[in-house]
Design a protein around this motif. Structure first.
Motif, mmCIF file in Angstrom:
data_model
loop_
_atom_site.group_PDB
_atom_site.id
_atom_site.type_symbol
_atom_site.label_atom_id
_atom_site.label_comp_id
_atom_site.label_asym_id
_atom_site.label_seq_id
_atom_site.Cartn_x
_atom_site.Cartn_y
_atom_site.Cartn_z
ATOM 1 N N ASP A 1 23.074 11.581 28.196
ATOM 2 C CA ASP A 1 23.017 11.039 26.838
ATOM 3 C C ASP A 1 21.828 11.602 26.069
ATOM 4 O O ASP A 1 20.891 10.863 25.729
ATOM 5 N N PRO A 2 21.837 12.913 25.775
ATOM 6 C CA PRO A 2 20.697 13.524 25.069
ATOM 7 C C PRO A 2 20.742 13.225 23.577
ATOM 8 O O PRO A 2 21.128 14.042 22.751
ATOM 9 N N MET A 3 20.287 12.033 23.191
ATOM 10 C CA MET A 3 20.529 11.482 21.855
ATOM 11 C C MET A 3 19.814 12.229 20.731
ATOM 12 O O MET A 3 20.249 12.183 19.588
ATOM 13 N N ALA A 4 18.706 12.904 21.030
ATOM 14 C CA ALA A 4 17.975 13.600 19.963
ATOM 15 C C ALA A 4 18.486 15.020 19.751
ATOM 16 O O ALA A 4 18.012 15.714 18.862
ATOM 17 N N ASP A 5 19.427 15.432 20.576
ATOM 18 C CA ASP A 5 19.906 16.809 20.515
ATOM 19 C C ASP A 5 21.233 16.910 19.779
ATOM 20 O O ASP A 5 22.043 15.988 19.799
ATOM 21 N N GLY A 6 21.426 18.057 19.156
ATOM 22 C CA GLY A 6 22.666 18.314 18.443
ATOM 23 C C GLY A 6 23.775 18.731 19.386
ATOM 24 O O GLY A 6 23.590 18.801 20.614
ATOM 25 N N PRO A 7 24.936 19.046 18.828
ATOM 26 C CA PRO A 7 26.120 19.352 19.641
ATOM 27 C C PRO A 7 25.920 20.488 20.637
ATOM 28 O O PRO A 7 26.423 20.420 21.757
ATOM 29 N N ALA A 8 25.196 21.534 20.244
ATOM 30 C CA ALA A 8 25.052 22.700 21.126
ATOM 31 C C ALA A 8 24.309 22.336 22.406
ATOM 32 O O ALA A 8 24.736 22.687 23.517
ATOM 33 N N ILE A 9 23.182 21.634 22.270
ATOM 34 C CA ILE A 9 22.387 21.285 23.454
ATOM 35 C C ILE A 9 23.048 20.155 24.238
ATOM 36 O O ILE A 9 23.013 20.140 25.473
ATOM 37 N N ALA B 1 26.244 19.816 24.574
ATOM 38 C CA ALA B 1 27.294 20.499 25.340
ATOM 39 C C ALA B 1 26.711 21.250 26.530
ATOM 40 O O ALA B 1 27.300 21.273 27.618
ATOM 41 N N SER B 2 25.543 21.853 26.342
ATOM 42 C CA SER B 2 24.918 22.607 27.438
ATOM 43 C C SER B 2 24.526 21.668 28.572
ATOM 44 O O SER B 2 24.639 22.017 29.758
ATOM 45 N N SER C 1 18.605 25.841 20.162
ATOM 46 C CA SER C 1 20.053 25.738 19.934
ATOM 47 C C SER C 1 20.714 27.101 19.766
ATOM 48 O O SER C 1 21.840 27.316 20.245
ATOM 49 N N ALA C 2 20.034 28.033 19.094
ATOM 50 C CA ALA C 2 20.634 29.355 18.868
ATOM 51 C C ALA C 2 20.846 30.102 20.187
ATOM 52 O O ALA C 2 21.849 30.807 20.358
ATOM 53 N N ILE C 3 19.923 29.935 21.137
ATOM 54 C CA ILE C 3 20.065 30.585 22.445
ATOM 55 C C ILE C 3 21.177 29.913 23.250
ATOM 56 O O ILE C 3 22.019 30.578 23.863
ATOM 57 N N VAL C 4 21.179 28.582 23.213
ATOM 58 C CA VAL C 4 22.194 27.821 23.942
ATOM 59 C C VAL C 4 23.592 28.122 23.391
ATOM 60 O O VAL C 4 24.564 28.230 24.146
ATOM 61 N N THR C 5 23.687 28.286 22.063
ATOM 62 C CA THR C 5 24.964 28.648 21.441
ATOM 63 C C THR C 5 25.405 30.033 21.891
ATOM 64 O O THR C 5 26.595 30.283 22.132
ATOM 65 N N GLY D 1 28.325 40.264 31.396
ATOM 66 C CA GLY D 1 27.359 40.647 30.370
ATOM 67 C C GLY D 1 26.672 39.478 29.678
ATOM 68 O O GLY D 1 25.866 39.698 28.764
ATOM 69 N N LEU D 2 26.960 38.240 30.101
ATOM 70 C CA LEU D 2 26.338 37.073 29.439
ATOM 71 C C LEU D 2 24.815 37.166 29.473
ATOM 72 O O LEU D 2 24.157 36.999 28.440
ATOM 73 N N VAL D 3 24.268 37.385 30.651
ATOM 74 C CA VAL D 3 22.799 37.391 30.790
ATOM 75 C C VAL D 3 22.186 38.471 29.905
ATOM 76 O O VAL D 3 21.216 38.217 29.175
ATOM 77 N N GLU D 4 22.772 39.662 29.941
ATOM 78 C CA GLU D 4 22.231 40.778 29.132
ATOM 79 C C GLU D 4 22.331 40.463 27.638
ATOM 80 O O GLU D 4 21.408 40.763 26.866
ATOM 81 N N ASP D 5 23.436 39.857 27.227
ATOM 82 C CA ASP D 5 23.626 39.529 25.816
ATOM 83 C C ASP D 5 22.597 38.502 25.341
ATOM 84 O O ASP D 5 21.977 38.669 24.288
ATOM 85 N N VAL D 6 22.410 37.454 26.131
ATOM 86 C CA VAL D 6 21.472 36.392 25.744
ATOM 87 C C VAL D 6 20.043 36.924 25.732
ATOM 88 O O VAL D 6 19.273 36.659 24.799
#
Length: 276
Positions: free
Chosen positions: A58-66, A68-69, A236-240, A255-260
């Motif tokens: 229940d990460p209440m202070a975080d937006g949808p991206a975080i 979801a992560s 959030s931008a990294i998590v997205t 390629g996920l790791v390289e892309d991030v």
């Protein structure tokens, strides 16, 4: 408290005449192996400090991206114990980059405060940002953390007035995290003029470095914050970016790791060019 990695890193940044880049990822997102590869690669991509999110239901202070992560990580088996294992593995190859655990008190309380702090220190954790523990609850975790040698980093927001700030700053150490907008993470960005005024106000109350986050999505935005503060925080931008590199089943694409890490490198370039 003796001087730790966080203080040394900000001293080094001052000596270089630049601001730092603080990056956030959630521990165990999208799975332990991928997260470990990301964590291990962040310093090489230009992260000066790393925030590692403690997964919570229940990460209440975080937006949808975080949010979801956090759910992805929990679904993949993440836990507080496994989060500390990620840090322990990271420390085998990096003795210098500060790691701050960010999250909520419930998982730490469930783990047991004394046991958690002992295990965190042993793993190589440098600081804590616990968003749902106000200064009035400092005896719960903040004071024991400081006694154990772990920095307790507090959030300040646009609604934290001059009357409230002394209480917020009282036992804060490491740095102050200025949340540049009111609301949840990853939703909007603040104007540079507002950030500049806020950083100046905080500096009147503390000698600690001020890191500014919430809403930074591009290298240009990171650079504009880096001109005004001691560090820019991107989460959030990294998590997205991680989420965008998952397939329909939620598994990491090639390629996920390289892309991030490439995205982080771009942010770092922006931060480093800000005062050039």
């Amino acid at each position: 408290m003796t001087e730790g990695r966080i203080a040394r890193r900000f001293q080094a940044l001052r000596a270089e005449g630049r601001a730092g880049l603080v990056t956030f990822i959630t521990a165990g997102d999208p799975d332990a192996g991928t997260c470990q590869a990301l964590l291990n690669g962040l310093p090489g991509a230009g992260a000066d400090l790393i925030e590692l999110g403690l997964p919570f239901t229940d990460p209440m202070a975080d937006g949808p991206a975080i949010q979801a992560s956090s759910l992805r990580a929990l679904h993949a088996g993440a836990s507080t114990k496994r989060t500390l294992e990620l840090v322990r593995n990271f420390r085998r190859g990096d003795a210098d980059t500060p790691i701050i655990l960010m999250g909520y008190y419930n998982p730490i309380y469930s783990y047991g405060v004394d046991r958690f702090l002992a295990d965190a220190v042993e793993a190589g954790v440098d600081g804590l940002i616990i968003v749902d523990l106000p200064p009035e609850e400092d005896e719960e975790l903040c004071l024991p953390a400081l006694k154990a040698g772990v920095n307790f980093i507090r959030l300040a927001t646009p609604t934290t007035d001059d009357k409230r700030l002394p209480a917020v700053m009282a036992n804060t150490s490491g740095f102050v995290y200025y949340v540049s907008i009111a609301g949840i993470t990853g939703t909007a960005s603040a104007a540079s003029s507002d950030i500049g005024a806020a950083v100046a106000r905080l500096k009147r109350h503390t000698d600690l470095p001020v890191a500014v986050g919430f809403g930074i999505k591009t290298a240009e935005q990171a650079a504009s914050v880096a001109r005004l503060a001691d560090a820019a925080v991107v989460g959030s931008a990294i998590v997205t970016r991680i989420a965008d590199s998952l397939d329909a089943a939620g598994k990491p694409k090639a390629g996920l790791v390289e892309d991030v890490l490439g995205f982080v490198a771009g942010l770092a370039q922006g931060v480093r060019a800000a005062r050039g």
